[in-house]
Every structure is written in C-alpha cells, then in structure tokens.
Design a protein around this motif. Structure first.
Motif, mmCIF file in Angstrom:
data_model
loop_
_atom_site.group_PDB
_atom_site.id
_atom_site.type_symbol
_atom_site.label_atom_id
_atom_site.label_comp_id
_atom_site.label_asym_id
_atom_site.label_seq_id
_atom_site.Cartn_x
_atom_site.Cartn_y
_atom_site.Cartn_z
ATOM 1 N N ALA A 198 30.695 32.911 41.439
ATOM 2 C CA ALA A 198 31.471 33.979 42.073
ATOM 3 C C ALA A 198 32.956 33.880 41.757
ATOM 4 C CB ALA A 198 31.255 33.960 43.583
ATOM 5 N N LYS A 199 33.476 32.657 41.642
ATOM 6 C CA LYS A 199 34.901 32.512 41.333
ATOM 7 C C LYS A 199 35.223 33.119 39.971
ATOM 8 C CE LYS A 199 38.661 29.185 40.771
ATOM 9 N NZ LYS A 199 39.142 29.863 39.559
ATOM 10 N N THR A 200 34.398 32.804 38.995
ATOM 11 C CA THR A 200 34.606 33.361 37.659
ATOM 12 C C THR A 200 34.461 34.883 37.669
ATOM 13 O OG1 THR A 200 33.766 31.330 36.649
ATOM 14 C CG2 THR A 200 33.819 33.305 35.268
ATOM 15 N N GLY A 201 33.459 35.347 38.385
ATOM 16 C CA GLY A 201 33.240 36.783 38.452
ATOM 17 C C GLY A 201 34.402 37.519 39.098
ATOM 18 N N LEU A 202 34.932 36.970 40.187
ATOM 19 C CA LEU A 202 36.060 37.615 40.858
ATOM 20 C C LEU A 202 37.324 37.560 40.005
ATOM 21 C CD1 LEU A 202 35.683 36.581 44.608
ATOM 22 C CD2 LEU A 202 34.953 38.691 43.491
ATOM 23 N N ASP A 203 37.469 36.509 39.208
ATOM 24 C CA ASP A 203 38.610 36.453 38.284
ATOM 25 C C ASP A 203 38.569 37.630 37.311
ATOM 26 O OD1 ASP A 203 39.532 34.139 39.443
ATOM 27 O OD2 ASP A 203 38.736 32.797 37.901
ATOM 28 N N VAL A 204 37.378 37.983 36.869
ATOM 29 C CA VAL A 204 37.237 39.126 35.968
ATOM 30 C C VAL A 204 37.546 40.428 36.708
ATOM 31 C CG1 VAL A 204 35.649 40.416 34.500
ATOM 32 C CG2 VAL A 204 35.542 37.922 34.538
ATOM 33 N N LEU A 205 36.993 40.581 37.907
ATOM 34 C CA LEU A 205 37.233 41.793 38.693
ATOM 35 C C LEU A 205 38.716 41.996 38.968
ATOM 36 C CD1 LEU A 205 34.392 41.726 41.389
ATOM 37 C CD2 LEU A 205 34.391 42.808 39.149
ATOM 38 N N ALA A 206 39.420 40.899 39.204
ATOM 39 C CA ALA A 206 40.842 40.981 39.536
ATOM 40 C C ALA A 206 41.691 41.449 38.364
ATOM 41 C CB ALA A 206 41.350 39.623 40.035
ATOM 42 N N GLY A 207 41.120 41.430 37.165
ATOM 43 C CA GLY A 207 41.861 41.885 35.989
ATOM 44 C C GLY A 207 41.483 43.265 35.513
ATOM 45 N N GLY A 208 40.579 43.923 36.230
ATOM 46 C CA GLY A 208 40.120 45.243 35.811
ATOM 47 C C GLY A 208 40.436 46.313 36.838
ATOM 48 N N LEU A 209 39.664 47.399 36.805
ATOM 49 C CA LEU A 209 39.911 48.532 37.702
ATOM 50 C C LEU A 209 39.691 48.162 39.161
ATOM 51 C CD1 LEU A 209 40.649 51.522 37.809
ATOM 52 C CD2 LEU A 209 38.212 52.063 37.566
ATOM 53 N N ALA A 210 38.908 47.131 39.434
ATOM 54 C CA ALA A 210 38.654 46.687 40.806
ATOM 55 C C ALA A 210 39.780 45.814 41.360
ATOM 56 C CB ALA A 210 37.337 45.912 40.869
ATOM 57 N N ALA A 211 40.814 45.599 40.583
ATOM 58 C CA ALA A 211 41.925 44.745 41.033
ATOM 59 C C ALA A 211 42.534 45.281 42.326
ATOM 60 C CB ALA A 211 42.993 44.675 39.946
ATOM 61 N N ASN A 212 42.905 44.376 43.210
ATOM 62 C CA ASN A 212 43.577 44.732 44.464
ATOM 63 C C ASN A 212 44.238 43.493 45.039
ATOM 64 O OD1 ASN A 212 41.634 43.447 46.543
ATOM 65 N ND2 ASN A 212 40.258 44.668 45.260
ATOM 66 N N ARG A 213 45.087 43.684 46.029
ATOM 67 C CA ARG A 213 45.843 42.568 46.604
ATOM 68 C C ARG A 213 44.942 41.555 47.288
ATOM 69 N NH1 ARG A 213 50.056 40.364 45.430
ATOM 70 N NH2 ARG A 213 50.903 40.062 47.519
ATOM 71 N N ILE A 214 43.847 42.022 47.870
ATOM 72 C CA ILE A 214 42.945 41.085 48.530
ATOM 73 C C ILE A 214 42.316 40.145 47.510
ATOM 74 C CG2 ILE A 214 40.699 40.958 49.694
ATOM 75 C CD1 ILE A 214 41.683 43.363 51.385
ATOM 76 N N LEU A 215 41.908 40.672 46.372
ATOM 77 C CA LEU A 215 41.413 39.782 45.320
ATOM 78 C C LEU A 215 42.508 38.826 44.858
ATOM 79 C CD1 LEU A 215 39.165 42.008 43.007
ATOM 80 C CD2 LEU A 215 38.442 40.100 44.459
ATOM 81 N N ASP A 216 43.728 39.330 44.750
ATOM 82 C CA ASP A 216 44.832 38.468 44.315
ATOM 83 C C ASP A 216 45.038 37.309 45.276
ATOM 84 O OD1 ASP A 216 45.260 40.148 42.175
ATOM 85 O OD2 ASP A 216 46.977 41.181 43.088
ATOM 86 N N LEU A 217 45.021 37.598 46.564
ATOM 87 C CA LEU A 217 45.430 36.615 47.564
ATOM 88 C C LEU A 217 44.282 35.808 48.161
ATOM 89 C CD1 LEU A 217 48.016 38.785 49.544
ATOM 90 C CD2 LEU A 217 48.517 37.042 47.812
#
Length: 292
Positions: A198-217
C-alpha cells in the motif's frame, strides 16, 4: 494589538503563541489552567476568566470545540458581549453552525461589537506551522482590520461572504476532507487485500491525478496505522452534523456527505472518537472483516 484569546486547546494554543511571538499582547483564558501556563511560557499573559481576557482587548479570538461553548463564552454572564468594550472585534475561529454565527453577529451589533466568523482548516500541523486556511464571513471592513492577525496564523486567508459564510465554506471543507479520508482508507484496504504494498501504491497515487494534501501528509501514517490525533474523529463527527444540517436548511441533497457522515459516526461508535480522522481506515477494515 491587545488580544483576548479564549480557547487554548490543540489549535488555539499554537495560534495564540504565534500572535504573542509576533509582538501582540495576548491575554489568554482556558478552562484548563495548564493551557494558560503554556501560553505564558510562550510570551502571553494569563487571564482568570473570559471577562478578564476581553475587557481591555482590541480584538477577541475564540477557538472552541462547538457552538454550546461559543454561545456560553459570547452570551454568558461575564462573556464577550457583556465584558468587551464597544468597537472590539470578535473573530470566532471555531467551527460551529452557521446559524449560531448569525445569532452572534446580530446580538453583537446591538453592543457595537464587530464580528467575523473565521473557521480554519489545516489541523494541528497547520496551527503549529502557521499555515492555516482561514475562511472568513462578515463585513469587508472588519475583515481588513483582522487580516494582519490572520496573517500571523494562516497562509490562505479569504473573505468568502457575509456573516455565516465562513462556517458554510468550512462545512464544505469538512465533507471533502472526510470523503477523501474514506477513499484513501478504501484504497489501502483494496491494495493490501490484493497483496500489493500500500505504501508503494499510495506513492504512485500521490504523483498522479489522485494527488491531494491528505495523501501528502497522511499516507505513511495511515499505512502504519498511526492515528495520533491532529483532528479527532469526535470533532469531525460534529462537523459532519453541521454539513448535513446546512444541506437540509438549504434544501439540497448531499448523498456522499450522508454516507461519509455515517462512516464517521461508525468510527465514533467503535470507540475511535479520540483518534485522528484518518482512523476512518479502521471502519473500512472492520467492514471488510478485519478483527481488532
């Protein structure tokens, strides 16, 4: 300015400290004496009551949990309306019902006290880093007067409309934040259920259209199941109630908000009210068959 600051909790404490550090005279009051002591250590002054905090203030800031506390501080015996001098600016930075903000503004006008509703977004981290988003309702001239104070504690500061508008925008903020937390939790459960890191997957999401502050923080802490509160489920439960009530009053349908509100209520019913709102992940896990 001479500032009376009422409510020195997770959010109010760092905000008051920033104002004191910036050179303002900050006289603070809280029902917990240790919170007042913390402000004094940061350069502020101790008040023994609401009246003591506000009677000599040019501006009063309230940062309280909910509308009953705000109403008690503003309308109660020895409260702001009774104790503040005419011309004082009252900025309520709590998150409460829009109708309470309107009631305060109406009553304050009779006392010649200027009022803004100025709820904030950014959580404990934003308060500590002075990067809060502040959405302000009230008169333009009063907003201009308060802006230098808001600039000490916030980064995004916007006058969004008349009295009560700040609280409506904050309700919209909270329904979006709650929805994103719920979806990030579901993404984690899906990836882990499929055997994907999940960590790797969320790292990918955070760099695409699904990016948001919650993913960042919060993506790393959520994957690690670390839910130390920056903003508690209990408070988000209150805020979702405000959003639903505002929707009913406006006669609009917010079906996703209703679902997220039920997930937040479930988290609270499961005993997670004192945890960070990212603990919505725990609700999705339990719905998917996970055991504590």
């Amino acid at each position: 300015m001479n500032i009376g600051f009422i409510g020195l909790g997770i959010m109010g404490s760092p905000m008051a400290a920033h104002l004191a550090t910036a050179g303002h005279t900050v006289r603070g009051y809280d029902v917990h004496p240790e919170a007042v002591d913390k402000l004094v250590a940061a350069g502020g002054q101790a008040a023994t009551s609401v009246a003591d905090a506000v009677e000599a203030a040019d501006a009063v800031i309230t940062m309280l949990p909910n509308h009953p506390q705000v109403e008690a501080v503003v309308f109660g015996q020895g409260g702001v309306l009774e104790s503040a001098k005419p011309g004082t600016l009252l900025a309520d930075m709590s998150t409460i019902r829009p109708e309470t903000s309107l009631e305060i503004a109406k009553a304050a006008q009779e006392k010649e006290i200027r009022v803004l509703d100025a709820p904030v977004s950014g959580g404990e981290a934003g308060a500590k880093q002075a990067t809060l988003s502040i959405m302000v309702g009230g008169e333009e001239a009063d907003f201009a007067l308060a802006r230098p104070l808001f600039e000490v504690v916030g980064k995004t500061i916007v006058h969004v409309g008349p009295h009560g508008a700040g609280q409506v925008v904050k309700a919209a903020n909270q329904l979006v934040v709650g929805g994103i937390y719920a979806l990030v939790g579901e993404a984690i459960v899906l990836m882990e259920g499929c055997g994907v890191d999940a960590k790797t997957g969320l790292d990918v999401l955070a760099g695409g259209l699904a990016a948001n502050r919650i993913l960042d923080l919060k993506r790393e802490s959520m994957v690690a199941r670390q839910f130390q509160p920056g903003f508690r489920i209990d408070l988000h439960h209150k805020d979702m109630g405000i959003a639903l009530a505002a929707a009913r009053q406006a006669d609009v349908s917010l079906p996703m908000t209703g679902l997220v509100a039920q997930l937040v209520a479930a988290a609270r019913a499961m005993g997670h009210g004192s945890l960070d709102h990212s603990a919505l992940l725990k609700v999705t896990e339990q719905l998917s068959g996970a055991r504590e």
